[in-house]
Design an enzyme around this catalytic site. Structure first.
Site, short mmCIF file in Angstrom:
data_model
loop_
_atom_site.label_atom_id
_atom_site.label_comp_id
_atom_site.label_asym_id
_atom_site.label_seq_id
_atom_site.Cartn_x
_atom_site.Cartn_y
_atom_site.Cartn_z
N CYS A 89 0.78 -1.03 -0.02
CA CYS A 89 0.22 -0.04 -0.02
C CYS A 89 0.82 1.32 -0.07
O CYS A 89 1.64 1.34 0.89
CB CYS A 89 -0.92 -0.03 1.18
SG CYS A 89 -2.11 1.40 1.10
N CYS A 241 -3.50 7.23 -5.27
CA CYS A 241 -2.92 5.62 -5.25
C CYS A 241 -1.53 5.17 -5.47
O CYS A 241 -1.23 5.39 -6.56
CB CYS A 241 -4.00 4.60 -5.78
SG CYS A 241 -3.87 3.02 -5.31
O1 PYC Z 1 -1.87 3.73 -2.34
O2 PYC Z 1 -1.37 1.72 -2.98
C1 PYC Z 1 -2.07 2.56 -2.37
C2 PYC Z 1 -3.31 2.11 -1.80
C3 PYC Z 1 -4.02 0.75 -2.02
C4 PYC Z 1 -5.17 0.80 -1.40
C5 PYC Z 1 -5.40 1.99 -0.75
N1 PYC Z 1 -4.11 2.67 -1.06
#
Ligand code: PYC
Length: 322
Positions: A89, A241
């Site tokens: 994550c 993300c």
């Molecule tokens: O930032 O990789 C990320 C992530 C995955 C799920 C929520 N955030």
């Protein structure tokens, strides 16, 4: 008050997405690797996930980073979310580093050397940018990431035929150009994007041998794209993300749309960016052509708290409305 459990946590948000870094209260875990320790947590202590992340102490979008010892890296870290265990994550790694910085707990030579972090998906490397000794951004060098499949078309009820690429970056992503879906690409329509993303994921996972974990909708902007990652039924990533951005880098690098080292601006649905680039080319875990993504973002502290479970609390594992 009679307490049964106490947890010391630092809450932060990375471009809007929460990370609850658990500083104390997790029982000792069995296992050598971070993956083994995470699996022990899942097998023996999964109830704590609800206590830490579900209502009334958390909410549907909550993610925790749990620091554990590592034999192979400077630090071990695993991730639990309100709904799933994430092998990697990005936003929570950034949140964890910002939390260390906020408490003066970064390793002594972090500013010069950064640190390696073992996650259940593999070892990543983090560094930071500093101004007068203050951390101003976290730079995550993610796992080798690769484009696994291009132009996969699926028929989705209510949406028609949707075409996507599939890429791996610690999590398997379906990457969907948002222009295929007739919805305004904004926060006010997040629930409808969640429904569209889940419908695409279900069709894809039924039809292809790739099992995607999340769907990333992207829409081009100057120098990059706006991202909306659908994580589960009513859950979307508020940040651009970290792993999703890595998957996008792998995709557009492999398609010849982004050169090694060229900047890519990944914006979340609120307009807050990560800056990213392909740091170098590499090999994926099965020898396939891959890239090492570098994602730069920042997290901000929102609370230093002690979470309490009283001995007579009727809802020790919390609850999560679907
Ligand atoms: O930032 O990789 C990320 C992530 C995955 C799920 C929520 N955030």
């Amino acid at each position: 008050m009679r307490t049964r459990r106490l947890f010391s946590v630092i809450d932060s948000h990375t471009a809007g997405h929460p990370t609850r870094t658990v500083i104390s209260g997790i029982p000792p875990l069995q296992g050598h690797s971070v993956r083994e320790q995470r699996n022990d947590f899942r097998a023996v202590h999964d109830g704590l996930r609800g206590l830490l992340l579900h209502e009334p102490r958390g909410h549907a979008a909550m993610v925790a980073s749990v620091p554990v010892p590592s034999r192979d890296a400077d630090q071990g870290l695993f991730f639990i979310s309100s709904y799933i265990y994430l092998d990697m994550c990005g936003h929570a790694t950034i949140g964890y580093i910002a939390s260390l910085a906020a408490t003066g707990a970064l390793p002594p030579r972090f500013e010069q050397n950064g640190m390696s972090v073992e996650t259940p998906a593999g070892i990543v490397h983090v560094t930071g940018t500093f101004e007068a000794g203050r951390l101003t951004s976290v730079v995550l060098r993610n796992l080798p990431s690769y484009l696994a499949c291009t132009d996969v078309a699926v028929k989705v009820e209510g949406l028609g035929t949707v075409t996507c690429d599939i890429a791996y970056s610690g999590i398997m992503y379906a990457l969907v150009d948002a222009r295929q879906i007739e919805l305004p690409f904004d926060i006010d329509h997040a629930s409808r994007w969640c429904r569209a993303g889940m419908a695409i994921k279900e069709e894809l996972n039924a039809a292809s041998s790739y099992q995607v974990g999340s769907v990333l909708f992207h829409r081009g902007i100057e120098g990059g794209a706006r991202h909306l990652v659908i994580l589960a039924g009513n859950k979307f990533d508020r940040s651009p993300c970290g792993t999703g951005t890595s998957a996008r880098l792998a995709q557009i690098h492999a398609r010849g749309q982004l050169a090694t080292g060229a900047p890519y601006r990944a914006e979340n649905i609120l307009g807050v960016p990560f800056m990213a680039k392909v740091a170098e080319v590499a090999q994926g875990k099965d020898g396939q052509p891959a890239v090492i993504p570098e994602v730069r973002g920042m997290a901000h502290i929102s609370a230093f708290s002690t979470l309490v479970l009283e001995a007579d609390d009727p809802l020790p594992a919390g609850f999560l409305p679907s």
